[in-house]
Write a protein that holds these residues in place. Structure first.
Motif, PDB file in Angstrom:
ATOM      1  N   VAL A   1       0.739  -1.263   0.066  1.00 46.39           N
ATOM      2  CA  VAL A   1       0.099   0.072   0.016  1.00 46.39           C
ATOM      3  C   VAL A   1       1.139   1.227   0.088  1.00 46.39           C
ATOM      4  N   GLU A   2       0.543   2.027  -0.813  1.00 50.67           N
ATOM      5  CA  GLU A   2       1.458   3.425  -0.975  1.00 50.67           C
ATOM      6  C   GLU A   2       0.589   4.778  -0.936  1.00 50.67           C
ATOM      7  N   PHE A   3       1.007   5.646  -1.098  1.00 51.06           N
ATOM      8  CA  PHE A   3       0.306   6.984  -0.970  1.00 51.06           C
ATOM      9  C   PHE A   3       1.319   7.723  -2.250  1.00 51.06           C
TER      10      PHE A   3
ATOM     11  N   GLN B   1       1.207   9.874  -6.393  1.00 53.83           N
ATOM     12  CA  GLN B   1       0.873  10.706  -7.338  1.00 53.83           C
ATOM     13  C   GLN B   1       0.089   9.814  -8.659  1.00 53.83           C
ATOM     14  N   GLY B   2      -1.093  10.334  -9.361  1.00 54.57           N
ATOM     15  CA  GLY B   2      -1.582   9.578 -10.287  1.00 54.57           C
ATOM     16  C   GLY B   2      -0.333   9.275 -11.463  1.00 54.57           C
ATOM     17  N   ASN B   3       0.099  10.408 -11.734  1.00 53.71           N
ATOM     18  CA  ASN B   3       1.217   9.968 -13.199  1.00 53.71           C
ATOM     19  C   ASN B   3       2.109   9.003 -12.436  1.00 53.71           C
ATOM     20  N   THR B   4       2.637   9.139 -11.262  1.00 47.18           N
ATOM     21  CA  THR B   4       3.747   8.027 -10.940  1.00 47.18           C
ATOM     22  C   THR B   4       2.985   6.476 -11.063  1.00 47.18           C
ATOM     23  N   ALA B   5       1.696   6.618 -10.542  1.00 48.76           N
ATOM     24  CA  ALA B   5       1.107   5.361 -10.560  1.00 48.76           C
ATOM     25  C   ALA B   5       0.792   4.906 -11.953  1.00 48.76           C
ATOM     26  N   CYS B   6       0.715   5.778 -12.799  1.00 46.04           N
ATOM     27  CA  CYS B   6       0.554   5.154 -14.258  1.00 46.04           C
ATOM     28  C   CYS B   6       2.094   4.539 -14.717  1.00 46.04           C
ATOM     29  N   ALA B   7       2.921   5.384 -14.326  1.00 41.99           N
ATOM     30  CA  ALA B   7       4.439   4.666 -14.713  1.00 41.99           C
ATOM     31  C   ALA B   7       4.616   3.295 -13.871  1.00 41.99           C
ATOM     32  N   GLU B   8       4.142   3.211 -12.904  1.00 41.38           N
ATOM     33  CA  GLU B   8       4.257   1.945 -12.116  1.00 41.38           C
ATOM     34  C   GLU B   8       3.462   0.956 -12.621  1.00 41.38           C
TER      35      GLU B   8
ATOM     36  N   ASN C   1     -10.275   7.044 -13.216  1.00 40.64           N
ATOM     37  CA  ASN C   1     -10.814   8.118 -12.327  1.00 40.64           C
ATOM     38  C   ASN C   1     -10.202   8.284 -11.003  1.00 40.64           C
ATOM     39  N   SER C   2      -9.144   7.514 -10.891  1.00 37.76           N
ATOM     40  CA  SER C   2      -8.622   7.449  -9.337  1.00 37.76           C
ATOM     41  C   SER C   2      -6.816   6.964  -9.596  1.00 37.76           C
ATOM     42  N   VAL C   3      -6.017   7.487  -8.592  1.00 35.82           N
ATOM     43  CA  VAL C   3      -4.577   6.770  -8.859  1.00 35.82           C
ATOM     44  C   VAL C   3      -4.660   5.254  -8.866  1.00 35.82           C
ATOM     45  N   GLN C   4      -5.394   4.701  -8.115  1.00 38.08           N
ATOM     46  CA  GLN C   4      -5.497   3.232  -8.356  1.00 38.08           C
ATOM     47  C   GLN C   4      -5.709   2.769  -9.775  1.00 38.08           C
ATOM     48  N   GLU C   5      -6.656   3.596 -10.559  1.00 40.80           N
ATOM     49  CA  GLU C   5      -6.911   3.197 -11.881  1.00 40.80           C
ATOM     50  C   GLU C   5      -5.868   3.583 -12.722  1.00 40.80           C
ATOM     51  N   MET C   6      -5.291   4.440 -12.306  1.00 40.26           N
ATOM     52  CA  MET C   6      -4.039   4.992 -13.309  1.00 40.26           C
ATOM     53  C   MET C   6      -3.029   3.829 -13.334  1.00 40.26           C
ATOM     54  N   PHE C   7      -2.816   3.003 -12.197  1.00 35.73           N
ATOM     55  CA  PHE C   7      -2.083   1.871 -12.260  1.00 35.73           C
ATOM     56  C   PHE C   7      -2.876   0.840 -13.121  1.00 35.73           C
ATOM     57  N   ASP C   8      -4.012   0.507 -12.517  1.00 34.29           N
ATOM     58  CA  ASP C   8      -4.456  -0.816 -13.176  1.00 34.29           C
ATOM     59  C   ASP C   8      -4.861  -0.594 -14.614  1.00 34.29           C
TER      60      ASP C   8
ATOM     61  N   GLU D   1      -3.245   9.778  -3.776  1.00 35.94           N
ATOM     62  CA  GLU D   1      -4.289   8.926  -2.865  1.00 35.94           C
ATOM     63  C   GLU D   1      -3.365   7.524  -2.527  1.00 35.94           C
ATOM     64  N   LYS D   2      -4.118   6.818  -1.952  1.00 35.20           N
ATOM     65  CA  LYS D   2      -3.767   5.727  -1.500  1.00 35.20           C
ATOM     66  C   LYS D   2      -3.838   4.652  -2.794  1.00 35.20           C
ATOM     67  N   ILE D   3      -2.935   3.811  -2.554  1.00 38.84           N
ATOM     68  CA  ILE D   3      -3.039   2.849  -3.890  1.00 38.84           C
ATOM     69  C   ILE D   3      -2.424   1.715  -3.446  1.00 38.84           C
ATOM     70  N   VAL D   4      -2.982   0.498  -3.896  1.00 37.76           N
ATOM     71  CA  VAL D   4      -2.538  -1.069  -3.411  1.00 37.76           C
ATOM     72  C   VAL D   4      -1.859  -1.364  -4.735  1.00 37.76           C
ATOM     73  N   ILE D   5      -0.593  -1.844  -4.698  1.00 41.26           N
ATOM     74  CA  ILE D   5       0.264  -2.186  -5.611  1.00 41.26           C
ATOM     75  C   ILE D   5       0.092  -3.919  -5.549  1.00 41.26           C
ATOM     76  N   PRO D   6      -0.281  -4.524  -6.529  1.00 42.07           N
ATOM     77  CA  PRO D   6      -0.238  -5.938  -6.417  1.00 42.07           C
ATOM     78  C   PRO D   6       1.243  -6.543  -6.739  1.00 42.07           C
ATOM     79  N   ASP D   7       1.531  -7.726  -6.418  1.00 39.42           N
ATOM     80  CA  ASP D   7       2.636  -8.335  -6.638  1.00 39.42           C
ATOM     81  C   ASP D   7       2.899  -8.490  -8.174  1.00 39.42           C
ATOM     82  N   SER D   8       2.023  -8.680  -8.958  1.00 42.04           N
ATOM     83  CA  SER D   8       2.061  -8.913 -10.503  1.00 42.04           C
ATOM     84  C   SER D   8       0.741  -8.425 -11.036  1.00 42.04           C
TER      85      SER D   8
END
Lengths: 366, 262
Positions: free
Chosen positions: A4-6, A8-15, A142-149, A178-185
């Motif tokens: 779990v991390e806090f 930014q959306g753009n960073t989550a996109c890159a991740e 519409n969220s930082v989580q979705e920027m990742f997913d 925002e809070k984001i949950v980064i999965p293992d894979s």
């Protein structure tokens, strides 16, 4: 173990891109997308990937297409003016069936407009911006989580359908933390390899050809000209052009149901908000503040190809309300598909709609 | 491997006009590539748009025929994503120096490990003979009906200034020297730029009193001044004859390069 991390959306996109196996990024700095490039510049070398800051956005997308043909998952990120510059080569990627991801962190336009403010003004450009007829895929987090997913998902759709896929985000989601949950894979879909003896642009029954990356001995000729199944130019035969362009459109359009990704709230409601991207958050707030089963919400995560069947889930709908951060780009698409009244709620200038504004709009149509 | 083995024979005949110099340049390039012992499976040809840029379509390897002016940016992506591949770019004077000018100088600056062969016919050939950034002053074209009034780019000198590791210029007349220069380019890590002044009888010669191919080739031969001779003339304070252009190796150096095979 997911973490779990806090973030930014753009960073989550890159991740999300890195988790999906993206190993090439070619880009050019532009507000408000730059943090995507900055994070890729930090991380890609550590995972054996390549980051390159190109001379402009035209070069960026060109290099991404070149990288994609070596078999790499490749991406660029930009905002409105850069997106406009990319349009010719986006058409090339469509014509050559090159899988890649373009992230557009939208800002206010036209022209240089409002670099640091949010907008959704490029929704039609991402569908129709390049010349000629084509179809493609646009995803709207519409969220930082979705920027990742959804960035990870964009790569899968690009590889599955061999089209450029657009992650159509905006300054609000890109810069929000925002809070984001980064999965293992993350789940990854591979490009289907070109079968033995198959021609490189001969489609399989689903309309999509197998892919033979450069360096694997298949000697693929890739051209933006109208081409035959071997990949050779065939520019004056009306039928060859017709067959190719119709297939390029059909392979995306015919898969709209399997690509569709949306959320339905209160399907029995008479007053239905249709949103994508950050205006959905205002609607969610409004529905939290005013619990009322007669207010419905359709939130699109995939806007193109447009899932018109999702509108039919609201069988009792009397009015569709469309808050958008533009002058009504997708509202017109909704109007094409429904008999009910569609109320445009455009807002430009960089601010999100307030819950009070949407409540007032609702009162006006009740 | 023979040069013939590298041709896509199922695509012949080609679309080049009678007397065009591009076939000579393709032959010299493939002679250099086969001389290197390169494998077809590991070699990628990239091009932009125009007569020059149709060349990869006749070569039996993986190839990218891209958008106008952008070949070097596409090639950068190929080479940087997979440095194991040998990357050769075919381009023309309009493609490289006009619409592609920014990509050209930055590819030279980055010194990406690839070889760029520019077929400079001093005209937009495929679109019917419009003036390009290398159309000589005074020359006739469909867009310079009163004679071109603009100074031209010296593409090889531009590549030297922008940082390419190997730069040479020859003409379609100098086939042996050209093949040797392309070979030197293929051997040099970093960006190699080989400019080839070539004849376009259809769209340049026809409008500029060089209707016959032999006249165009003779003009190239008689106006090519070896760079060593030019430097000698300059050192001796003697005048360079009017209308001459330099040929030969302009630079060979080892600036830091990108995309060099690990």
């Amino acid at each position: 173990m997911s973490k779990v991390e806090f973030m930014q959306g753009n960073t989550a996109c890159a991740e999300g891109a890195l988790a999906a196996g993206c190993r090439y990024f070619g880009g050019y700095p532009i507000t408000p997308s730059t943090e995507v490039a900055e994070h890729m510049a930090r991380k890609l070398p550590k995972v054996g990937g390549t980051f390159i800051s190109m001379e402009d956005e035209i070069g960026s997308i060109a290099s991404v297409i070149g990288a994609a043909w070596t078999g790499a998952r490749a991406m660029t990120a930009t905002s409105g003016p850069g997106f406009s510059l990319m349009m010719e080569n986006i058409g090339y990627a469509v014509m050559t069936e090159t899988p890649l991801v373009v992230v557009n962190i939208q800002r206010g336009g036209p022209s240089t407009g409002q670099p640091t403010r949010a907008a959704q003004g490029d929704m039609m450009q991402c569908r129709f911006g390049s010349h000629g007829d084509y179809s493609t895929i646009a995803i709207t987090p519409n969220s930082v989580q979705e920027m990742f997913d959804l960035t990870a998902k964009a790569f899968n759709l690009a590889d599955r359908y061999r089209v450029p896929v657009f992650l159509m985000s905006d300054e609000i989601i890109g810069h929000m933390r925002e809070k984001i949950v980064i999965p293992d894979s993350v789940e990854t879909v591979s490009r289907r390899p070109l079968g033995d003896g198959r021609l490189p642009f001969a489609a399989d029954p689903d309309g999509i050809p197998g892919f033979a990356p450069f360096g694997t001995g298949r000697h693929v000729h890739v051209t933006g000209l109208t081409h035959n199944e071997r990949g050779y130019p065939d520019t004056t035969d009306a039928e060859a052009h017709d067959v190719l362009v119709r297939r390029l459109m059909r392979k995306v359009e015919s898969a709209r149901r399997e690509m569709a990704d949306y959320e339905v709230t209160n399907p029995d409601a008479e007053f239905v908000f249709v949103t994508y991207g950050p205006p959905s958050r205002t609607v969610q707030q409004l529905m939290h503040d005013l619990p009322d089963e007669n207010i419905g919400h359709l939130r699109l995560k995939v806007v193109w190809p447009f899932p018109e069947f999702a509108l039919k889930e609201f069988a009792d709908a009397k009015v569709f309300l469309m808050p958008e951060l533009n002058m009504g780009q997708i509202a017109r698409e909704v109007e094409r598909h429904v008999d009910q009244k569609v109320v445009m709620l455009p807002k430009i200038g960089g601010e999100l709609h307030t819950p009070a504004e949407l409540a007032a709009a609702l009162e006006a149509v009740r | 491997m023979n040069v013939e083995d590298w041709f896509r024979t199922d695509r012949l005949p080609h679309i080049y006009c009678t007397g065009c110099g591009n076939g000579t340049v393709i032959n010299c390039t493939l002679a250099a590539v086969t001389g290197m012992g390169w494998k077809q499976d590991d070699t990628v040809f990239v091009s932009g748009i125009g007569c020059s840029s149709r060349a990869p379509g006749y070569i039996e390897t993986d190839s990218l025929h891209t958008t106008h002016g952008r070949a070097l940016a596409f090639a950068t992506g190929v080479k940087m994503a997979k440095p194991d591949l040998n990357v050769v770019v075919f381009t023309g004077d309009g493609d490289l120096a006009a619409i592609g000018g920014n990509h050209f100088i930055h590819a030279c600056r980055r010194n990406v490990d690839m070889t760029v062969v520019c077929m400079n016919n001093q005209i937009y050939g495929m679109t019917g003979g419009q003036g390009s950034p290398t159309t000589p002053m005074g020359a006739q074209s469909t867009t310079t009906p009163y004679g071109s009034a603009e100074p031209t780019f010296d593409l090889a000198e531009l590549a030297v200034a922008a940082g390419a590791n190997y730069v040479a210029r020859w003409t379609a007349y100098h086939v042996k020297e050209l093949t040797r220069a392309i070979t030197a380019g293929l051997q040099t890590p970093g960006l190699s730029f080989i400019e080839v002044v070539t004849q376009c009888p259809t769209n340049y010669g026809r409008r500029n009193k060089q209707r016959k191919v032999s006249e165009m080739v003779e003009h190239m031969r008689s106006h090519a001044l070896l760079v060593e001779k030019k430097r000698r003339l300059e050192a001796e304070g003697r005048a360079i004859p009017e209308g001459m252009f330099t040929v030969g190796e302009l630079v060979r150096r080892s600036r830091p390069a990108m995309g060099v095979r690990r």
